[in-house]
Design a protein around this motif. Sequence first.
Motif, PDB file in Angstrom:
ATOM      1  N   LEU A  99      -9.165   7.235   1.382  1.00  0.00           N
ATOM      2  CA  LEU A  99      -9.106   8.153   1.010  1.00  0.00           C
ATOM      3  C   LEU A  99      -9.260   8.168  -0.340  1.00  0.00           C
ATOM      4  N   ASN A 100      -9.035   7.322  -1.002  1.00  0.00           N
ATOM      5  CA  ASN A 100      -8.918   7.195  -2.833  1.00  0.00           C
ATOM      6  C   ASN A 100     -10.538   7.545  -3.614  1.00  0.00           C
ATOM      7  N   ALA A 101     -11.207   6.831  -2.660  1.00  0.00           N
ATOM      8  CA  ALA A 101     -12.795   6.583  -2.710  1.00  0.00           C
ATOM      9  C   ALA A 101     -12.971   8.478  -2.595  1.00  0.00           C
ATOM     10  N   THR A 102     -12.994   8.845  -1.698  1.00  0.00           N
ATOM     11  CA  THR A 102     -13.176  10.336  -1.316  1.00  0.00           C
ATOM     12  C   THR A 102     -12.446  11.592  -2.507  1.00  0.00           C
ATOM     13  N   HIS A 103     -11.169  10.666  -2.066  1.00  0.00           N
ATOM     14  CA  HIS A 103     -10.566  12.175  -3.702  1.00  0.00           C
ATOM     15  C   HIS A 103     -11.098  11.734  -5.027  1.00  0.00           C
ATOM     16  N   SER A 104     -12.112  10.978  -4.935  1.00  0.00           N
ATOM     17  CA  SER A 104     -12.657  10.588  -6.461  1.00  0.00           C
ATOM     18  C   SER A 104     -14.347  11.258  -5.914  1.00  0.00           C
ATOM     19  N   MET A 112       1.160  -1.277  -0.396  1.00  0.00           N
ATOM     20  CA  MET A 112      -0.062  -0.337  -0.181  1.00  0.00           C
ATOM     21  C   MET A 112       1.319   1.245   0.007  1.00  0.00           C
ATOM     22  N   VAL A 113       0.289   1.919  -1.090  1.00  0.00           N
ATOM     23  CA  VAL A 113       1.468   3.590  -0.893  1.00  0.00           C
ATOM     24  C   VAL A 113       0.469   4.252  -0.791  1.00  0.00           C
ATOM     25  N   ASP A 114       1.157   5.620  -0.181  1.00  0.00           N
ATOM     26  CA  ASP A 114       0.505   6.458   0.012  1.00  0.00           C
ATOM     27  C   ASP A 114       1.110   8.059   0.147  1.00  0.00           C
ATOM     28  N   ARG A 122      -9.663  17.570 -12.535  1.00  0.00           N
ATOM     29  CA  ARG A 122      -9.209  16.865 -13.453  1.00  0.00           C
ATOM     30  C   ARG A 122      -8.252  15.641 -13.458  1.00  0.00           C
ATOM     31  N   GLN A 123      -7.342  16.085 -13.100  1.00  0.00           N
ATOM     32  CA  GLN A 123      -6.472  14.900 -12.927  1.00  0.00           C
ATOM     33  C   GLN A 123      -7.083  13.789 -11.822  1.00  0.00           C
ATOM     34  N   VAL A 124      -6.790  13.819 -10.629  1.00  0.00           N
ATOM     35  CA  VAL A 124      -7.732  12.921  -9.589  1.00  0.00           C
ATOM     36  C   VAL A 124      -9.205  12.024 -10.653  1.00  0.00           C
ATOM     37  N   ALA A 125     -10.389  12.669 -11.623  1.00  0.00           N
ATOM     38  CA  ALA A 125     -11.198  12.693 -12.275  1.00  0.00           C
ATOM     39  C   ALA A 125     -10.557  11.014 -13.539  1.00  0.00           C
TER      40      ALA A 125
HETATM   41  C1  CS2 Z   1      -5.449  10.178  -6.155  1.00  0.00           C
HETATM   42  C2  CS2 Z   1      -4.244   8.643  -5.903  1.00  0.00           C
HETATM   43  O1  CS2 Z   1      -5.115  10.340  -8.101  1.00  0.00           O
HETATM   44  C3  CS2 Z   1      -5.858   9.608  -8.154  1.00  0.00           C
HETATM   45  O2  CS2 Z   1      -6.632   8.919  -8.355  1.00  0.00           O
HETATM   46  O3  CS2 Z   1      -6.582   9.765  -5.577  1.00  0.00           O
HETATM   47  O4  CS2 Z   1      -3.168   9.289  -6.877  1.00  0.00           O
HETATM   48  C4  CS2 Z   1      -4.022   9.218  -5.050  1.00  0.00           C
HETATM   49  O5  CS2 Z   1      -3.368  11.139  -4.965  1.00  0.00           O
HETATM   50  C5  CS2 Z   1      -2.743   8.210  -4.438  1.00  0.00           C
HETATM   51  O6  CS2 Z   1      -3.327   7.427  -4.032  1.00  0.00           O
HETATM   52  C6  CS2 Z   1      -2.684   9.077  -2.897  1.00  0.00           C
HETATM   53  O7  CS2 Z   1      -1.790   8.230  -2.060  1.00  0.00           O
END
Ligand code: CS2
Length: 460
Positions: free
Chosen positions: A282-287, A211-213, A355-358
Amino acid sequence: MSRLSLDNLPVAPSVDPRALSVGIVHLGLGAFHRAHQAVITERAAVASGETRWGIAGVSQRSANVRDQLAPQDGLYSVLERGLGDPSAMVIGSIREVLTAPEDPDAVVDRIADPAVKVVTLTVTEKGYRAANGGLDLDDPEIQADLTGRPPRTVVGQLAAGLTRRTDPLTIVSCDNLVANGPFLRKLVTEYFDALGKTPDTFAATKFPASMVDRIVPATTDADRDEAARLLGVRDEAVVVAEPFLQWVIEDDFAGDHPAWEQAGAVLTADVAPWEQAKLRMLNATHSMLAYLGALKGYETIAEAVRDDELHHLAQRLMTEDVVPTLTPPDGLDLAEYGATVIERFANPALKHKTRQVAMDGSVKLPVRMLGTVADRLAAGAEPQVISLAVAAWMVYVQETPDLDDPQEAKLKAALDGASEPGEVVDALLGVDSVFTPDLRDSTVFRELLVGHVTALAARS
Ligand code: CS2
C-alpha cells in the motif's frame, strides 16, 4: 449554526463521554488518530462497557487542534466518504487535549499517571528523530531534552514519564515504520543510555508492534460544510476517512488494555508479515502514485490511479517487485489485497492530494520502498518498477521548489550543481541518511535509476 459540544449533541453517542476517565495517552493528535485509534477505542468501550479508557490526546506542535477540540469538549466527527452517500459519526473518546509546546509538564504528568496504562503514538516517521536506525543524538531537540528541560520530543516525553512511574506501561507505536514497537524501544533505551540512568520499571515496559491502516486525507472547508449539513451542528474538528479501517496489534501488553479486539482490531503474536505487506504494497504504491502523479500534473491520488499508465504501473509494482519479497500473513491473499488497495486509492470522494502523500519522502522511502529494492537486488533481480518509483521521487525532489521534507536542506545541497540524470542520481544516492551503502554501491540499481530519471526528465 451552533457548535458541536457535550450540550449540543446531534445524536446521543453510544457511550456517554462524561462517564469516561482517562486511561490512555495519545501522542500526535492529528487527523489519523482521530479517524483510527480513537474510533476503535470508542467501539471497544461500547462492546465492553468499560469507562476507564478515555484518551488524553497530545498535540505535539500547534495549538490548532486544541482550538478546534476544546470548545467542543473534545468531540468531533468522522466524515466517512465511500462510494455511496457520506456519513458523519460523532466520537467522544478524546477526553482531554494537551498542547505539548505550551504545557510540556502536563504531558509528562499524564504519562506518569497510574490510571494510564497505555500510550499510543502517531507522530509520523520524522517524529521519532532517528538517524541510521537509532536515536539521532545530534538532533538539537533531543540534546535539549537530555539537559533536563521539560521534554519536547516524543522520546524525551516517554522517558520522563517512564522515569516517574512505579508500574510498567504499554507503549504502542501506530506509525508506518518497520517493526515500529521494537524500534521505539531501541530509541527510548538509547535515550536512557545517553542520560546515564534507566528506571527499574523500564524492563517490564512493553512496546508491541502494530500495523494501522486507513486513508485519512487532510480536511477541507468542503468537508466541514458537509459535516455541518449532515450533523446539523458546526464541527471545526471533523476528520475525513475512507470506510476501510484496520489495526493489527502484537499481543504483548504490560497490563490492562482497552478491549480493542472486541472492536475490530486483531491481536496477534506476530505483526511483521502484516506490517511488511502493508508498507511495501500500500504505502510504496501510494508514494509512487504521488510522485509520478504529481509529475504528470495530477492533484489527487484518485486521478493518478485512474490514469491507465499509472494504474498499470501500480499493479506491476506490487506483482513484479513487491510480492516476491513477502511472506503473506495467515489469511491474507496478496493478489486480492493488491486489488483492494488500488480500488481504495481510486475512491473519487476522498480527494487525497498527491502533494500530501509526497511529503517527507526522505523518511518514507527507506521504510516503504528501499527494503524491496534491497531484497530484489539480493535475489539477483532487476527491479524495474520500484526503481522507477525511487527515480520519480528523485525528479520530484529536483523539480519541486518548496519541498515538504525534514531533510529538504540536505537534499537540495546534495543536488547543487547536478543537472544531468547521472549527476542527479549520484547526488541523491550519496545522501546516506536515505540510502544505505549497499544500495548506493549497486551498479544495477544505479543504472536502472539513471534510465528512469532520463526518461522522466524527457517527458513532455
Ligand atoms: C500515505 C499514508 O501519506 C502517506 O504517506 O501513504 O498516510 C496512508 O494513507 C496510510 O498509511 C493508509 O493507512
